[in-house]
Design a protein around this motif. Structure first.
Motif, mmCIF file in Angstrom:
data_model
loop_
_atom_site.group_PDB
_atom_site.id
_atom_site.type_symbol
_atom_site.label_atom_id
_atom_site.label_comp_id
_atom_site.label_asym_id
_atom_site.label_seq_id
_atom_site.Cartn_x
_atom_site.Cartn_y
_atom_site.Cartn_z
ATOM 1 N N UNK A 130 0.796 -1.234 0.000
ATOM 2 C CA UNK A 130 0.000 0.000 0.000
ATOM 3 C C UNK A 130 0.823 1.276 0.000
ATOM 4 N N UNK A 131 2.139 1.158 -0.056
ATOM 5 C CA UNK A 131 2.960 2.376 0.011
ATOM 6 C C UNK A 131 2.634 3.317 -1.150
ATOM 7 N N UNK A 132 2.562 2.769 -2.349
ATOM 8 C CA UNK A 132 2.335 3.653 -3.500
ATOM 9 C C UNK A 132 0.893 4.161 -3.555
ATOM 10 N N UNK A 133 0.017 3.541 -2.764
ATOM 11 C CA UNK A 133 -1.386 3.967 -2.801
ATOM 12 C C UNK A 133 -1.836 4.643 -1.511
ATOM 13 N N UNK A 134 -0.906 4.971 -0.650
ATOM 14 C CA UNK A 134 -1.285 5.648 0.597
ATOM 15 C C UNK A 134 -2.057 6.919 0.260
ATOM 16 N N UNK A 186 0.636 10.045 5.356
ATOM 17 C CA UNK A 186 0.445 8.609 5.581
ATOM 18 C C UNK A 186 1.494 7.799 4.822
ATOM 19 N N UNK A 187 1.807 8.270 3.639
ATOM 20 C CA UNK A 187 2.801 7.563 2.827
ATOM 21 C C UNK A 187 4.154 7.568 3.535
ATOM 22 N N UNK A 188 4.533 8.728 4.062
ATOM 23 C CA UNK A 188 5.820 8.838 4.754
ATOM 24 C C UNK A 188 5.830 7.953 6.003
ATOM 25 N N UNK A 210 6.031 4.259 4.931
ATOM 26 C CA UNK A 210 7.398 3.964 4.469
ATOM 27 C C UNK A 210 8.348 3.773 5.652
ATOM 28 N N UNK A 218 8.171 8.302 -4.961
ATOM 29 C CA UNK A 218 7.237 7.231 -5.316
ATOM 30 C C UNK A 218 7.971 6.061 -5.966
ATOM 31 N N UNK A 262 12.234 8.643 1.764
ATOM 32 C CA UNK A 262 11.651 9.439 2.859
ATOM 33 C C UNK A 262 12.135 10.882 2.812
ATOM 34 N N UNK A 265 10.211 12.546 0.014
ATOM 35 C CA UNK A 265 8.809 12.833 0.318
ATOM 36 C C UNK A 265 8.730 14.016 1.287
ATOM 37 N N UNK A 293 -2.012 4.953 -9.481
ATOM 38 C CA UNK A 293 -1.702 4.285 -8.217
ATOM 39 C C UNK A 293 -1.842 5.254 -7.049
#
Ligand SMILES: [Fe+2]
Ligand SMILES: [Fe+2]
Lengths: 312, 286
Positions: A53-57, A62-64, A67, B34, B57, B60, B273
């Motif tokens: 789900x990282x690429x779809x966070x 949330x993605x950070x 990760x 990404x 990280x 981002x 995505x």
């Protein structure tokens, strides 16, 4: 009993850690290798369902966080492989055992992550269950394992918190988000309870491991602790735990809960879970695709060594 | 000069240029992050899995600071000035309703034609060699770029540049080391990395191409003279390639367009995505 054995038993009985250079029974060594490497593999395979789900966070924040969380698990794998290596097995050998299926990893990671809410459920329940185990293992008898656990536990509470927070955002959201959260809890609850392993009377290695202080609490004790804690947390979330038998037992001072589907448990252990094949295939592929890279890195180090020897 | 009607057109132009400039930097960082994030759990060795995630990280983090700044710029614009800046219906509805935008609106609610990132960063991971080559070209550029941006007259960009320069210096060291290791490793790795640096070379020219936005920002002392970075960049690349026993690619046509919204086919899939949840369940907090 030889004097070596006596010395070892004394240490165990006096809560003194066993260190890599100490004498230890073969079975103690083997049991530790099995448990620590299995634990390490679980961290590594465990990166996959969340990595999914990282690429779809749904937000950059949330993605950070996700990760960073999955990266922590890679770090845990590293600590644990290193701890196991002190017992006379190499990381490559352990990875080989994982890839051939000889070594196991936690079955929980053989379930698919089909919605974003699963990131919440995994952090809350799966990391939550892992914490129950790992806090106990901070006092395990093998020194390097215990010390790895202390480092790992420091990071795990962040993992559980971020998962709980994901679910909290969902239950505070609209009806669809609430549904997503409940659906995730429905799917992850029972597999999480299974993480503690078979019932005590069906757990082949438990008695010896408890005696050697490799394990500090029995499977059922830890499972009960988990159910008690998670049930209260589910109330905060306003989510329903999918177990009609779940009920506070005044007399025991614990929650009673329903019987685990042991057929499903053993089935997934045997390799028939929804993602067993996929997870292992993915790990093998990453390893095989990386072979030329590892070879290049080693060849380069060799070349450098030769050159500096010539120069000297 | 506020309120002077004669100044309004150049002012609006400058505001738009700064916004585009900020978005372009943010998009680069976000798309790069990404792509690197796609590796998480699949690296060739655990230590490198961790290194890639670290870089992802950092990127981002840069993307977030830049998107936040872009959102602030937008929120300070009168509605009339920003109604037609983007093509996305959801984003425009928010703007029309007078809502304040945030970092996620800009990352998740713009389609590819409004993305201003380089063609280089959207190129697929393919394998370790391509990933390293892409990072190396980009890191070598960003290190010089952020160095220049430290002198920006825009305090926010200046601050972001100062923080990011430290990060990108580490990224560049990491990718340079891998270029050398692969180039001077085995025959197989040498061949693989040579192919990757050749194949990605055509996306490096765009980094130094000055769009109207780049020109306006450079003239105003806010942005960096990109063309002026090329010489140093090439020298740095050559130096590492020499150590890696690799050949500098030559005579290759340079592709461009990303900075003006003309992307390759890859960006659409990245965004499909990335934006899936925001598109399927619009307007929610996560
Ligand atoms: Fe962990
Ligand atoms: Fe964890």
């Amino acid at each position: 009993m030889t004097s070596f054995e006596q010395h070892f038993e004394d240490k165990i009985n006096n809560e003194v850690n066993i260190e890599p250079r100490d004498w230890m029974p073969d079975d103690y060594r083997k049991t530790n290798i099995r448990q620590i490497s299995q634990h390490a593999h679980s961290e590594i395979v465990g990166m996959l369902p969340e990595g999914n789900w990282i690429t779809r966070a749904p937000s950059l924040r949330r993605k950070a966080i996700l990760l960073a969380k999955v990266q922590d698990e890679a770090g845990h794998g590293l600590y644990l492989y290193s701890a196991a290596e002190t017992l006379g097995i190499t990381r490559d050998e352990m990875i080989e055992q994982l890839h051939t299926g000889k070594a196991k990893y936690s079955s929980i990671f053989n379930y698919p992550t089909t919605s974003w809410a699963d990131m919440g459920a995994i952090g809350w329940l799966v990391d939550g269950a892992a914490i129950m185990n790992q806090v106990a293992l901070c006092r395990t008898s093998y020194g390097p394992y215990a010390r790895a656990m202390v480092r790992i536990c420091k990071e795990e509470s962040f993992h559980q918190r971020q998962g709980f927070e994901i679910l909290l955002s969902l239950v505070r959201g609209n009806a669809t988000q609430k549904k997503m959260a409940q659906d995730a809890l429905n799917r992850w609850w029972w597999p999480s309870l299974m993480m503690f392993g078979p019932n005590d009377d069906n757990s082949p290695h438990s008695a010896q491991s408890l005696h050697w202080r490799i394990k500090r609490f029995s499977n059922d004790e830890l499972r009960q602790k988990f159910v008690d804690a998670a049930t209260e947390q589910a109330k905060v979330l306003g989510l329903a735990i999918p177990d009609p038998a779940l009920k506070w037992n005044e007399e025991r001072g614990h929650y009673d809960f329903g019987e685990i589907d042991w057929e499903e448990f053993w089935n997934v252990v045997k390799g028939n879970g929804p993602c067993n094949k996929e997870r292992l295939d993915t790990r093998r592929k990453a390893w095989e695709d990386g072979e030329w890279v590892r070879e290049a890195a080693m060849a380069y180090v060799e070349k450098r060594k030769n050159r500096s020897q010539k120069a000297a | 000069m506020e309120g002077n009607p004669n100044n309004e057109i150049p002012n609006t132009k400058m505001k738009n240029a700064l916004l585009n400039y900020t978005l372009s930097l943010a998009d680069n960082a976000s798309v790069m992050s990404h792509r690197l994030g796609e590796w998480c759990g699949h690296g060739p060795v655990l230590e490198q899995d961790i290194a890639l995630t670290n870089i992802s990280l950092d990127d981002i983090g840069q993307a977030r600071s830049l998107y936040q700044y872009a959102a602030e710029q937008l929120n300070n614009m009168p509605t009339t000035e920003k109604t037609n800046l983007f093509s996305d219906m959801m984003l425009n509805a928010k703007i029309a309703a007078g809502e304040n935008l945030d970092e996620d609106d800009l990352a998740y609610l713009r389609d590819a034609w409004d993305y201003r990132s380089l063609l280089l960063v959207e190129q697929p991971n393919k394998d370790w060699a391509y990933t390293i080559a892409r990072s190396f070209y980009y890191d070598a550029f960003m290190q010089l770029f952020y160095k220049g941006l430290q002198n920006s007259k825009d305090d926010r960009l200046k601050g972001i540049a100062e923080k990011s320069l430290k990060e990108v210096t580490y990224h560049l060291r990491w990718s340079s080391e891998w270029i050398i290791r692969l180039g001077d490793g085995t025959d197989e790795s040498h061949q693989k990395i040579q192919t990757a640096i050749n194949d990605l070379w055509m996306y490096t020219g765009e980094m130094f191409k000055m769009t109207d936005t780049d020109k306006a920002m450079a003239v105003a002392g806010i942005g960096v003279d990109l063309a002026g970075l090329h010489k140093d960049w090439l020298n740095n690349i050559k130096n590492i390639f020499t150590q890696a026993t690799l050949q500098l690619p030559t005579d290759i046509w340079m592709q461009d367009g990303g900075k003006e919204g003309h992307h390759s086919e890859h960006l659409g899939y990245i965004l499909a995505d990335m934006q899936f949840l925001q598109r399927t369940y619009p307007g929610l907090d996560w």
